[in-house]
Design a protein around this motif. Structure first.
Motif, mmCIF file in Angstrom:
data_model
loop_
_atom_site.group_PDB
_atom_site.id
_atom_site.type_symbol
_atom_site.label_atom_id
_atom_site.label_comp_id
_atom_site.label_asym_id
_atom_site.label_seq_id
_atom_site.Cartn_x
_atom_site.Cartn_y
_atom_site.Cartn_z
ATOM 1 N N ALA A 289 -4.454 -0.854 15.794
ATOM 2 C CA ALA A 289 -4.487 -2.903 15.459
ATOM 3 C C ALA A 289 -3.971 -3.166 14.720
ATOM 4 C CB ALA A 289 -5.707 -2.434 14.963
ATOM 5 N N VAL A 290 -3.718 -4.822 15.275
ATOM 6 C CA VAL A 290 -2.183 -5.839 14.714
ATOM 7 C C VAL A 290 -3.167 -6.440 13.785
ATOM 8 C CG1 VAL A 290 -0.760 -5.427 16.533
ATOM 9 C CG2 VAL A 290 -2.463 -6.797 17.043
ATOM 10 N N GLY A 291 -4.747 -6.527 13.984
ATOM 11 C CA GLY A 291 -5.430 -7.083 12.633
ATOM 12 C C GLY A 291 -6.497 -6.985 12.944
ATOM 13 N N PHE B 152 4.032 -4.452 3.893
ATOM 14 C CA PHE B 152 3.717 -5.128 5.417
ATOM 15 C C PHE B 152 2.958 -6.075 4.598
ATOM 16 C CE2 PHE B 152 -0.509 -4.875 4.970
ATOM 17 C CZ PHE B 152 -1.119 -4.111 3.977
ATOM 18 N N ARG C 249 -13.879 -0.026 9.567
ATOM 19 C CA ARG C 249 -12.987 -0.794 8.436
ATOM 20 C C ARG C 249 -13.018 -0.555 7.431
ATOM 21 N NH1 ARG C 249 -9.336 -4.263 10.016
ATOM 22 N NH2 ARG C 249 -9.826 -5.369 8.672
ATOM 23 N N GLY D 133 -1.808 -8.494 10.531
ATOM 24 C CA GLY D 133 -0.165 -8.033 9.974
ATOM 25 C C GLY D 133 1.428 -7.999 10.986
ATOM 26 N N ARG E 258 1.288 -1.114 0.044
ATOM 27 C CA ARG E 258 -0.621 0.180 0.308
ATOM 28 C C ARG E 258 0.728 1.504 0.210
ATOM 29 N NH1 ARG E 258 -4.767 -1.520 4.138
ATOM 30 N NH2 ARG E 258 -4.808 -3.410 3.697
ATOM 31 N N GLN F 299 0.873 -9.611 5.695
ATOM 32 C CA GLN F 299 -0.775 -10.175 6.386
ATOM 33 C C GLN F 299 -0.475 -11.651 6.579
ATOM 34 O OE1 GLN F 299 -3.734 -8.956 4.043
ATOM 35 N NE2 GLN F 299 -3.942 -6.772 5.816
ATOM 36 N N ARG G 158 3.351 1.365 10.025
ATOM 37 C CA ARG G 158 2.516 1.500 8.315
ATOM 38 C C ARG G 158 3.789 1.711 7.715
ATOM 39 N NH1 ARG G 158 -1.858 5.926 6.996
ATOM 40 N NH2 ARG G 158 -3.960 4.896 8.379
ATOM 41 N N ARG G 159 4.309 0.406 6.309
ATOM 42 C CA ARG G 159 4.881 0.261 5.596
ATOM 43 C C ARG G 159 4.482 0.120 4.126
ATOM 44 N NH1 ARG G 159 8.090 2.713 7.978
ATOM 45 N NH2 ARG G 159 9.975 1.056 6.534
HETATM 46 P P1 AMP Z 1 -6.706 -3.650 7.257
HETATM 47 O O1 AMP Z 1 -7.314 -4.875 6.462
HETATM 48 O O2 AMP Z 1 -5.748 -2.625 6.323
HETATM 49 O O3 AMP Z 1 -7.139 -3.621 8.657
HETATM 50 O O4 AMP Z 1 -5.371 -4.940 7.350
HETATM 51 C C1 AMP Z 1 -5.176 -6.237 8.013
HETATM 52 C C2 AMP Z 1 -4.185 -5.548 9.403
HETATM 53 O O5 AMP Z 1 -2.383 -5.918 8.019
HETATM 54 C C3 AMP Z 1 -3.798 -4.706 10.370
HETATM 55 O O6 AMP Z 1 -4.293 -4.436 11.680
HETATM 56 C C4 AMP Z 1 -2.417 -4.409 10.134
HETATM 57 O O7 AMP Z 1 -1.670 -4.962 11.585
HETATM 58 C C5 AMP Z 1 -1.837 -4.975 8.890
HETATM 59 N N1 AMP Z 1 -1.378 -3.849 8.210
HETATM 60 C C6 AMP Z 1 -2.361 -2.746 7.134
HETATM 61 N N2 AMP Z 1 -2.370 -2.137 6.740
HETATM 62 C C7 AMP Z 1 -0.094 -2.304 6.891
HETATM 63 C C8 AMP Z 1 0.500 -1.381 6.419
HETATM 64 N N3 AMP Z 1 0.431 -0.482 5.766
HETATM 65 N N4 AMP Z 1 1.916 -1.306 7.626
HETATM 66 C C9 AMP Z 1 1.725 -2.792 8.608
HETATM 67 N N5 AMP Z 1 0.958 -3.420 8.603
HETATM 68 C C10 AMP Z 1 0.110 -3.238 7.549
#
Ligand code: AMP
Length: 431
Positions: free
Chosen positions: A292-294, A138, A269, A319, A126, A140, A134-135
């Protein structure tokens, strides 16, 4: 005499005096941290298998439309964050920003039917403003439970992620949970919410105003508009019959299973495909901006959006990068169990055969390549972070080796056949 001009191509020769860096927002994973990384990936695979999820791998790039339709045109991910490009054949492609749409696409394309439980792990992309958690690339870890409409499926998915995070050392994790209703509930609710937001548009951020009529739900969890929306009508208050029962069953199940949870009425979300259940895992001790870690939720309409039949589904994505920073670096296990030190160089090929035997027995074992002094080999053993140095010298002829514990310095001569047992059970393990 005029000074000689250096031709331009000299200074642009590739590889001359140049240094490269990983692209902005991406990370290298190097030892010793990479060991913890691998450990977490392995335990994810194992836990998902224990819950009956089969491994799924999908391409890292997909047709751009898959995400535009699946994730939603009006989402931040699709609007601003996709790595999209055209290939040499003119196809519009995108590096996956998430994996759920791909798994659904694979299920439909593969002609699968009925219930399906899939697990995955891999990189996502992303275009974000990089910071901790925020990378731009990353990892998943996720599961998708397809074909199961019941709240028990939501519960299973939430429980699996919760168990995993506890196992990773995030003992204080809390599941924030909400229901955003089904599409029919939402028609009425969206109209109500859009009207409510419209009346307060002068107080809202620019992004929120833009979303009033395209994606009003997203305004509910907009950080910039938190104070304004604190009294906004929330979806949970407008759930009807079955949708409300689904949510009640979910909450009762969370209680029964001892899963720490909290009702989060404004949690919606970022991805458009959710209906009914949405949730996020929040470890309060993790203070990063995006704690949020997930998260995950139910997405009963996604299959139809992607050209498949009616197929309910629920899933989660965790994540790995955030889990690692939230859990902190627990001291990683040693990199190697055994480092062989060859005292007499004529025994090198014996040492290699011994290494093969140890590896076959599951021991992580290594030795230097080529002839080196015993001192240099011990230095290598320490540098490579081995638990045990095993010296192969004259006593080998009696079937013996000298094993030295590199932490305690404890050293003893033991039968070569007992090295593997020492690795597993400590110095007394071979007895
Ligand atoms: P999301 O569906 O966007 O909520 O992503 C699920 C999980 O992926 C998040 O809770 C993060 O742990 C991880 N995640 C999403 N975007 C990033 C990002 N840009 N960098 C690192 N981890 C991310």
């Amino acid at each position: 005499m005029r000074p000689t001009k250096i031709p331009v191509f000299f200074s642009t020769l590739p590889g001359v005096c140049m240094s490269f860096r990983a692209p902005k927002g991406t990370d290298d994973v190097l030892p010793p941290e990479s060991r913890r990384w691998r450990e977490l990936l392995r335990s994810w695979d194992l836990l998902a298998e224990q819950y009956g999820y089969a491994y799924v791998a999908t391409p890292i790039f997909e047709a751009t439309d898959l995400f535009a339709r699946g994730v939603g045109e009006a989402t931040e991910v699709v609007e601003k964050q996709m790595y999209s490009f055209r290939d040499k054949g003119g196809r519009h492609l995108t590096l996956r920003p998430e994996v759920t749409a791909s798994v659904l696409r694979a299920y439909i394309q593969g002609g699968l039917s009925g219930e399906f439980k899939g697990a995955y792990s891999g990189p996502c992309f992303r275009y974000e403003r990089p910071q901790e958690g925020r990378r731009r690339q990353f990892w998943q870890l996720g599961v998708e439970y397809l074909g199961a409409p019941d709240a028990e499926a939501d519960l299973e998915v939430i429980e699996l992620g919760y168990r995993y995070l506890l196992d990773c050392g995030l003992g204080d994790v809390v599941v924030h949970v909400n229901s955003i209703g089904d599409a029919p509930d939402r028609v009425a609710y969206h109209a109500l919410l859009s009207g409510w937001l419209d009346e307060r548009s002068h107080l809202l951020s620019k992004d929120a105003v833009r979303r009033i009529h395209t994606n009003p739900l997203r305004v509910l969890d907009s950080k910039a508009d938190r104070e304004v929306v604190a009294d906004a009508p929330v979806p949970l208050d407008y759930l009807e019959g079955e949708t409300a029962a689904h949510h009640d069953q979910l909450i009762a199940g969370l209680q029964e299973r001892g899963i720490a949870h909290r009702h989060a009425p404004r949690l919606v979300r970022g991805l458009d495909y959710y209906n009914r259940t949405v949730f996020e895992y929040i470890p309060p001790s993790y203070a990063a901006a995006h704690n949020a870690v997930g998260g995950g939720g139910r997405y009963d309409g996604l299959s139809r959006l992607l050209g498949g039949g009616d197929l309910p589904g629920v899933g989660l994505a965790l994540g790995l990068d955030r889990i690692l920073s939230a859990a902190g670096q627990s001291p990683p296990a040693r990199a190697l169990d055994v480092f062989l030190v060859v005292a007499d160089q004529e025994r090198r090929s014996l040492a290699h055969a011994f290494a093969r035997r140890l590896r076959a027995a599951g021991v992580r074992c290594d030795l230097v390549a080529g002839r080196r002094s015993v001192k240099a080999q011990f230095r290598a053993a320490n540098r490579r972070d081995a638990a045990l140095a095993v010296v192969i010298g004259a006593e080998w002829d009696r079937g013996m080796v000298t094993a030295k514990d590199l932490s305690s310095g404890d050293e003893r001569t033991i039968p070569a056949g007992e090295v593997a047992a020492w690795v597993i059970g400590g110095p007394e393990g071979g007895r």
